[in-house]
Each structure stands twice: as C-alpha cells, then as structure tokens.
Design an enzyme around this catalytic site. Structure first.
Site, PDB file in Angstrom:
ATOM      1  N   HIS A 175      30.580  59.795  -1.465  1.00  0.00           N
ATOM      2  CA  HIS A 175      31.691  60.404  -0.727  1.00  0.00           C
ATOM      3  C   HIS A 175      33.036  60.145  -1.390  1.00  0.00           C
ATOM      4  O   HIS A 175      33.995  60.854  -1.122  1.00  0.00           O
ATOM      5  CB  HIS A 175      31.751  59.846   0.703  1.00  0.00           C
ATOM      6  CG  HIS A 175      30.562  60.188   1.523  1.00  0.00           C
ATOM      7  ND1 HIS A 175      29.908  59.252   2.280  1.00  0.00           N
ATOM      8  CD2 HIS A 175      29.912  61.354   1.701  1.00  0.00           C
ATOM      9  CE1 HIS A 175      28.894  59.830   2.904  1.00  0.00           C
ATOM     10  NE2 HIS A 175      28.878  61.099   2.553  1.00  0.00           N
ATOM     11  N   HIS A 176      33.132  59.132  -2.204  1.00  0.00           N
ATOM     12  CA  HIS A 176      34.379  58.765  -2.887  1.00  0.00           C
ATOM     13  C   HIS A 176      35.527  58.602  -1.884  1.00  0.00           C
ATOM     14  O   HIS A 176      36.663  59.003  -2.136  1.00  0.00           O
ATOM     15  CB  HIS A 176      34.750  59.796  -3.966  1.00  0.00           C
ATOM     16  CG  HIS A 176      33.593  60.227  -4.792  1.00  0.00           C
ATOM     17  ND1 HIS A 176      32.925  59.371  -5.634  1.00  0.00           N
ATOM     18  CD2 HIS A 176      32.960  61.421  -4.899  1.00  0.00           C
ATOM     19  CE1 HIS A 176      31.940  60.021  -6.226  1.00  0.00           C
ATOM     20  NE2 HIS A 176      31.938  61.267  -5.791  1.00  0.00           N
ATOM     21  N   CYS A 177      35.195  58.003  -0.743  1.00  0.00           N
ATOM     22  CA  CYS A 177      36.168  57.758   0.337  1.00  0.00           C
ATOM     23  C   CYS A 177      36.808  59.047   0.844  1.00  0.00           C
ATOM     24  O   CYS A 177      37.973  59.060   1.244  1.00  0.00           O
ATOM     25  CB  CYS A 177      37.245  56.756  -0.109  1.00  0.00           C
ATOM     26  SG  CYS A 177      36.577  55.143  -0.527  1.00  0.00           S
ATOM     27  N   ALA A 178      36.066  60.127   0.801  1.00  0.00           N
ATOM     28  CA  ALA A 178      36.601  61.421   1.231  1.00  0.00           C
ATOM     29  C   ALA A 178      35.574  62.175   2.081  1.00  0.00           C
ATOM     30  O   ALA A 178      35.304  63.348   1.850  1.00  0.00           O
ATOM     31  CB  ALA A 178      37.001  62.245   0.005  1.00  0.00           C
TER      32      ALA A 178
END
Length: 130
Positions: free
Chosen positions: A86-89
């Site tokens: 998710h890459h913090c997204a």
C-alpha cells in the site's frame, strides 16, 4: 554525542555537493523517464504523472492481473528489487481499485541497464502467470 553520525552526515553532504544537486535531479528525471517509457511499452499501468519532470524517482505500477506481492517475488527471483504493498496510501489504492501496487525506485546510482533488467523480469512474470 553522535560524532560518527555527524561525520557521516557531513561526508554525505560533501558527496552530494560535489556531484551537484541539479545534476542529481536531472539524472533522476532522465532515468525515471526511461523507466516510465519502458514500463508502458511492457504494458504496465503507471500511477502518477507520466511526465518525469512532474514526479520523483519512485514509480508505482500494476502489471496485468498479477498481484503486486506475487510480482515482487518473481522480480526478486530475477535479481530485481522492488517494493509491493500500500505504500501508506490505502485510500489511494481504494480510489484506483487496486489491492496494492509495485514500486520501483530510481536514483543517481541506478542505470538504464537496471531498468532493462526490470523489464526482462516482467517477461518472466508473464511466463509464470501467462
């Protein structure tokens, strides 16, 4: 005191200043542009601007119906390091309707040959997931 860290930071700053921040910026944009072009030719769905001048050296993408975590495993087996997730997204993933993305990152120390290795490794994913 953190003397070793302070000396290391000073050496890193000297290194970057010797190269020149503008030269680093230009190299990153040039390589990112090459990667964007090659990824699109390979059929990847790119997330974010397609103009390398409008982005940094990180390129998030989806590749066919291959889950990003599976793709990362195949690429890793081929010697290509990427991140998947998710890459913090998470909200952005939901917005684009994807479970996650694969992210390749490029900087001054990367080369076009490494981008070519990424593209070749995508062909291996095609073989595996056909």
């Amino acid at each position: 005191m953190n003397i070793a860290q302070e000396v290391g930071l000073g050496a890193a700053i000297d290194y970057l200043n010797d190269i020149g921040m503008e030269a680093i910026h230009e190299a990153e944009h040039q390589l990112t542009g090459y990667a964007l072009e090659k990824l699109q030719e390979a059929g990847a769905r790119i997330f974010g601007p397609l103009d390398p001048q409008m982005r940094g050296g990180a390129v998030s993408f989806a590749y066919g119906d291959v889950h990003p975590h599976d793709l990362a495993e195949i690429l890793n087996a081929e010697g290509v390091s990427v991140r998947a997730g998710h890459h913090c997204a998470q909200l952005l993933m939901r917005r684009y309707g994807v479970p996650a993305t694969t992210r390749a990152s490029f900087y001054l120390y990367n080369t076009e040959a490494e981008v070519d290795a990424l593209i070749a490794a995508l062909a291996k994913a095609d073989e595996v997931f056909g």
